[in-house]
Every structure is written in C-alpha cells, then in structure tokens.
Design a protein around this motif. Sequence first.
Motif, PDB file in Angstrom:
ATOM      1  N   THR A  34       2.578  -7.801  -0.701  1.00 55.70           N
ATOM      2  CA  THR A  34       1.977  -7.732   0.629  1.00 55.70           C
ATOM      3  C   THR A  34       2.982  -7.186   1.623  1.00 55.70           C
ATOM      4  O   THR A  34       4.126  -7.643   1.683  1.00 55.70           O
ATOM      5  CB  THR A  34       1.497  -9.124   1.072  1.00 55.70           C
ATOM      6  OG1 THR A  34       0.542  -9.608   0.129  1.00 55.70           O
ATOM      7  CG2 THR A  34       0.856  -9.063   2.448  1.00 55.70           C
ATOM      8  N   ARG A  91       2.493  -5.241   5.668  1.00 57.23           N
ATOM      9  CA  ARG A  91       2.306  -5.590   7.081  1.00 57.23           C
ATOM     10  C   ARG A  91       1.294  -6.717   7.269  1.00 57.23           C
ATOM     11  O   ARG A  91       1.363  -7.461   8.239  1.00 57.23           O
ATOM     12  CB  ARG A  91       1.907  -4.362   7.900  1.00 57.23           C
ATOM     13  CG  ARG A  91       0.586  -3.751   7.505  1.00 57.23           C
ATOM     14  CD  ARG A  91       0.176  -2.642   8.471  1.00 57.23           C
ATOM     15  NE  ARG A  91       1.130  -1.545   8.488  1.00 57.23           N
ATOM     16  CZ  ARG A  91       1.821  -1.184   9.561  1.00 57.23           C
ATOM     17  NH1 ARG A  91       1.665  -1.844  10.703  1.00 57.23           N
ATOM     18  NH2 ARG A  91       2.647  -0.181   9.506  1.00 57.23           N
ATOM     19  N   ASN A  92       0.336  -6.863   6.367  1.00 58.00           N
ATOM     20  CA  ASN A  92      -0.641  -7.946   6.429  1.00 58.00           C
ATOM     21  C   ASN A  92      -1.279  -8.081   5.056  1.00 58.00           C
ATOM     22  O   ASN A  92      -1.033  -7.272   4.162  1.00 58.00           O
ATOM     23  CB  ASN A  92      -1.695  -7.690   7.522  1.00 58.00           C
ATOM     24  CG  ASN A  92      -2.381  -6.338   7.343  1.00 58.00           C
ATOM     25  OD1 ASN A  92      -3.069  -6.097   6.355  1.00 58.00           O
ATOM     26  ND2 ASN A  92      -2.176  -5.426   8.302  1.00 58.00           N
ATOM     27  N   LYS A  93      -2.125  -9.095   4.877  1.00 59.82           N
ATOM     28  CA  LYS A  93      -2.697  -9.369   3.555  1.00 59.82           C
ATOM     29  C   LYS A  93      -3.627  -8.265   3.077  1.00 59.82           C
ATOM     30  O   LYS A  93      -3.936  -8.192   1.870  1.00 59.82           O
ATOM     31  CB  LYS A  93      -3.435 -10.706   3.569  1.00 59.82           C
ATOM     32  CG  LYS A  93      -4.659 -10.758   4.477  1.00 59.82           C
ATOM     33  CD  LYS A  93      -5.297 -12.137   4.456  1.00 59.82           C
ATOM     34  CE  LYS A  93      -6.525 -12.208   5.375  1.00 59.82           C
ATOM     35  NZ  LYS A  93      -7.590 -11.312   4.938  1.00 59.82           N
TER      36      LYS A  93
END
Length: 456
Positions: A322, A324-326
């Motif tokens: 992962t 910058r985000n999920k």
Amino acid sequence: MKCEHCTRKECNKKTKTEDQENASVGVPSLAQDHAEKGEFHKLADAKIFLSDCLACDSCVTAEEGLQVSQQNVKDFFRVLNLNKKCDPSQHKVLAVSVCPQSLPYFAAKFRLSVTDASRRLCGFLKSLGVHYVFDTTIAADFSILESQKEFVRRYQQHSEEEPALPMLTSACPGWVRYAERVLGHPVTPHLCTAKSPQQIMGSLVKDYFARQQNLSPDKIFHVIVAPCYDKKLEALREDFPTAPHGFRSADCVLTSGEIAQVMEQSDLTVKDAAVDTVFGGLKEEEVRRHDGASSDGYLAHVFRHAAKQLFDEDVGEVTYRTLRNKDFQEVTLEKNGEVLLRFAAAYGFRNIQNVVLKLKKGRFPYHFVEVLACAGGCLNGRGQAQTEDGRADKALLRQMEGIYADIPVRPPESSAHVQELYQEWLDGADSPRAQEALHTKYQGPGLPALSRDIKW
C-alpha cells in the motif's frame, strides 16, 4: 446536483430516484406497503460522488442519458409480460448474465452462502419467466487471457520513440468513458484493447449461444446484473453490436440493488436452481472467481503471466504494498536488486487523477495499472451496498469482502471451456475472428481541454 469537486456551473447527472421508483412497476405480487422502505428509494437528496461525475455532459449525451434511463426494471418486466401476452412467435428468450462481484451482495443481503445465493437468484429469475441465467466469469476468463497476451506484446514492442507502456486496464466502463470522452490522447493509446467481461459475455450469448440454440440474436433479450450504474453506459458503446447481425449484445443492465429490491418486494415461491452455461445442458455446479480482492484481478493474473513469459519467474502469491492510500497499491518483480516489473492498482478517481497527471508529465514508473473508478473496487459499486443516503454501507461491504475472499479462485488458463470456445467459436486463439470478437478500439475527444479544468 453537482459532484463536490466539480468545476462546472451545473451537472446534468440524472439522479437514481426516478429509475428506482420505476422498479416497482410491473413486479408480480409486490408487498406494496413496504415498497417505499427499499434502500434505493431515498436518494433524492444524496450527494453526487466522484464516480458519479462521469455522467456529466462531457461524458454522456442527452440521447445516451435517455437510453440509460430506459434500462430499468420496468423495461425488464415489459419483456416478461409481453412473453405472457403476445403471439408465441413474437416471444423473446430472456437470458440474464450475473457478474461475480454481485453475488457477495446477494449472499450478505439474504444471509446465504455465495453458492446458495447464486442458486436462489437463479431460481427467482426463472420464477419470473427468465429462460437462462449465466455467470460472466467465463467472459472474464477471455478478457484476462487477452490482456495477458497484449501486455507481453506491448512490453516486447515498447521503446522510447514508440512507447507501448504503461498498459491501463479497460474492464471498468466508468474509467474507459472518462478516458475517451475527457482525457483522450495521450491516455487512450495506453488502454488495453481487450474487451470487458460484459462485452464478451454479450457476444457469447448473442453469437455463440444463439447459434447453439438455433436462435436469431434478435430473439434474445440479454440482461446484465452488475454492481454499478456505469455498466448501463457500457451497453451503449457503438462497437458493442454483435457482428454481423447488428444487434446490441446487452439489451438491458440492472444493478444488484435493483434486482434485490424486486426480490424483497415479491412473494413468489422460489425453487433454487443451478446456473446455466452457454454449452446448453451443462450447469455451473460451483461459484468461482478470479484472483482479485474486490474485482476480477487483472493485475494478479497479468503479473504472474508476464513474470513467467518474460523472465521465466514463477510467482505464487502476489504481494501488494500500500502506498498513498489503501486504494493505491504496488506490486513488483525483483531479481538481484533490479526491478523487472512494476505494477499498480489505482481505485477511485483521486488515484486515477494522479496516475493521469504523472503519465502526461512522462514521470510514470509503472508498466501496468489496474484502474477502477470505484474506490474499494467493484464490490463497492454504486449499484449495491449503499445506505439510504447514497453512501457506502461499510459494514455490509466488509461482510461482502469476506464472502468474496472465500470463493475459490480459478485461474483463467485452467478453464477447459475457454479453450474449447477458442477453437469452436473463434477458430483459434490467434485468429482474425478472435481479434474481432475479443478486442475493441477507442475513440477520443481530440484535444482534452476539459481535463485541464478538473480539480480533484
């Protein structure tokens, strides 16, 4: 209403309220007292999300908007009712194809195993008058296999002068519509040309299956059950009509939520039934999926294939990292400290916009990106797992993710039916017929000036 990030003066995105009210029309033996309690009836004040921004006036024409609005349960029951009333020679053969990402929704909704949910859904549709119910997994097999071959070919042909990479997946109709109508070049040349599972399923039903049953394609009314509303737009693409007959491969697309609402409102006695196959008498005994956490898993399947074909590396479990985000994850193949392959999954339009900006600036480190318009992937499609105010039902979504993860994975390469169809239907995997049936071309708006005005 406007998307909260929209820079346009007004947005002509059609609200879902009208279509959902129409869902009650013509349904046999409805519990009318409870009709207004359906989860999709109270969307009038819902905020438009980033994914809904796709259907503004730069992506959908007025004519297309009208055609989309006509794809609803009312139209579905119109055909069912005509079959009961009109001359038998005018009857339609109703075929419904269900996306695998819809099944966990029905399983969670009705508290069933995914196999029992599939059989219950099939039995319900047949109790209404549907003749055949198919699973679109076999169409996704074709789409993934063609994507694998195309990526290897692009990798081998790639050069600085004529860049063939990165390859961007094309199974998500919302993303493809946005790329064609808003972005144009330099993005569309990077779209994988393999048709989506919905497109291929339409050809299987209206071409191969029709010939197997000695039916003219215009005698079949083909319905797709899918997790998102953008699949309705996908059915309108101009190159979808099944050659050489000229009939659309999908006549109507209904969301999982629309079908679930009909099921909740009906008091029909339902007998569970096994899902049909395009091979006639054969039935689908078990539900299978591909190796994706919430989608058809193009990244994992293409990654394994490319690692083996290009570098003779066998990859077992694919490890996601992962970033910058999920909804933005990376997968790499490394050997002796060198990165041989770098793949990514970008879900949701915030992540897509970052991908596009880096691609335009020439600072893009990835060979392949699996792109989906919905944050959270296909399971989180706007046509299912929504609360009454139009937001994602996170508890239901977590339950669906667990159900989907428990479905056994079947690699597309292992499907004997697919290999049989390559020969019997398409005259071989590399034939001109296979190229025509399984691949598409993309249009563009010319200079994508509008994209420069969009701030996400």
